[in-house]
Each structure stands twice: as C-alpha cells, then as structure tokens.
Write a protein that holds these residues in place. Structure first.
Motif: not given
Length: 272
Positions: A37-62
C-alpha cells in the motif's frame, strides 16, 4: 493566489465545483504511486476533507495530513481512522515550512497551501528527500495576483475607512513562482515533470456571487485586525463584495470570475 478568495477546505467541499475542481483536476493527472500500500503525505491538509479524497482514490494507503493549525487538526481528527480497504488516515501537527520527512513516502501532495511558505521552491529537495524511486510530488497553487480581485482588495484596505486599521503588512502576500521555475527546479532534482497552467472561468450565482468566496483562510489576518471593533469585519466584507460586483459584472447566466492556477506532477526518476 488571491488571499481574499482562498477557501477553507470545509467550505470548499460544501460545493464541490468550482472550488474543489482544481484538486480533482490535479488528482486526475497523478499516476498510482509505486508502493502498495502507498504511503502518502498531504502538506497543508487543513480540516482533512480534501485529504480524505485521497483515501477514496487509494483506500488501502497509509495517508498522513500535516498542518500547523490546531483548530483545523481538531476537525480533521473526526475523519481519522481506518479506511475502506485496510488503509489508514491520520493527521499530525507540522509547520510545512520546517517539515523534514522522517519516513519514506510514495506520494507527497499539496493543494493550495505551499504558496504560504516563503521560498518554498528551495524546500522541494527537503520535502522529497525520502520519496521513493518512482515516487510522486504533486501540487497546485492559486496564482491570481494580477487579477482585478487583488487590486480591489488592496484599494479597499488603503481606503480612508480602513487604512488606519489595515496598514501594509496586514494583508498576507502569497508567493507563487512561474510554472517554468517549478519545472526547472524539479527537473534539477531528478524528476520527470508534467507542469501546466489553467485559468478557470467560474460562473458564480447571480444573486450573491461572492458570498461564498470571501472571508476564507487567507483573509483571517485582515479580519483579526478588525476584531476589536463590533461589526467592522462584516462591514469590510460587505464593502468588498460590493466592489467585486462592480468589477465583475453579472450576466444573465451568472457572474464570470476568472481564476488562474499552476499545477505540477513530478515523478522521481529511478536510479540508472
């Protein structure tokens, strides 16, 4: 980027288009990262709502979101936890201007955040120091400094009503480089780069075109400077919206608001 029209992620996601469209357009050009599974960092994530879209694209990622706002991270924690295919979404406090990754990542992504980091071009090497071979660094930044919206905001801050309260320096100045500067720096760091510019012609509703776009995170220093005068912030924003309507006239179908952004998707070249 235009600081007055920079939206908070939570506000942006309430109306996915047009304000989250740049993130979706960026994500559409990001290939699958090399790790699984991919290891992903979101820089400047704010409240995380956009970050959660990454989980929709890669649901097995950390996936780890980094931000320096305690208030935003408190909201983001509501989204933390396991994702649908055994991945994980977590959030950590960090000033991305001083962030040095301690762990390897397969994808580092940032949406409308790094423009607030002074001299961020010089930090690309630090941010990507643990990126795996074939790993990806992707970002988008607003670049609307030459727009009428900027000029209107500066004029308003300098007007007789506000200039004593909003001295030069109160209004934050984002830093955005030319698209070729980004490409050159990333290519010099050993990346194959896809970089481009887009100007969105957002059509805003005719009744209150700018109501949902002013008062965002970039405007906070201005509103904070007016906080000790009851009603001043609301008066300032109302005046600002009125001036914007004057320079962006309404059409029968709505108000057209051009907004320019710069994008880059860089893949680290594998060792020869």
């Amino acid at each position: 980027m235009f600081v007055g029209l920079d939206q908070h992620p939570r506000t942006a996601l309430a109306d996915p288009d047009p304000r989250t469209r740049p993130f979706h357009d960026l994500l559409a050009r990001v290939p699958d990262p090399p790790g699984r599974p991919a290891r992903i960092a979101d820089l400047g994530c704010g409240t995380g709502n956009v970050t959660s879209l990454l989980a929709g694209r890669w649901p097995d990622a950390h996936i780890t979101g980094f931000d320096n706002s305690g208030e935003s991270l408190n909201e983001a924690e509501k989204l933390a936890g396991e994702t649908s295919e055994g991945g994980r979404l977590e959030f950590r406090h960090a000033d991305i201007g001083r962030w040095v990754p301690a762990d390897p990542f397969d994808l580092i992504i940032s949406s409308a955040a790094i423009q607030w980091v002074p001299d961020h071009l010089s930090l690309f090497g630090t941010w990507t120091r643990t990126l795996t071979g074939g790993g990806i660094f992707a970002f988008q930044v607003p670049d609307n400094a030459a727009a009428l919206s900027h000029a209107v905001l500066r004029e308003l801050c300098a007007s007789s009503r506000w200039h004593d309260r909003l001295a030069p320096g109160v209004l934050p100045s984002p830093e955005v480089c030319d698209v070729q500067e980004y490409l050159d720096r990333l290519a010099g760091l050993g990346f194959t780069v896809d970089a481009w510019e887009s100007t969105y012609a957002h059509v805003l509703p005719a009744d209150d075109p700018f109501g949902g776009w002013v008062g965002g995170t970039g405007m906070r220093p201005v509103l904070n400077a007016l906080a000790d005068e009851p009603g001043a912030a609301d008066e300032f924003l109302a005046d600002y919206r009125a001036r914007l309507r004057g320079v962006y006239p309404a059409a029968p179908y709505g108000t057209v608001f051009p907004f320019r952004r710069i994008f880059a998707v860089a893949r680290r070249n594998a060792p020869a």
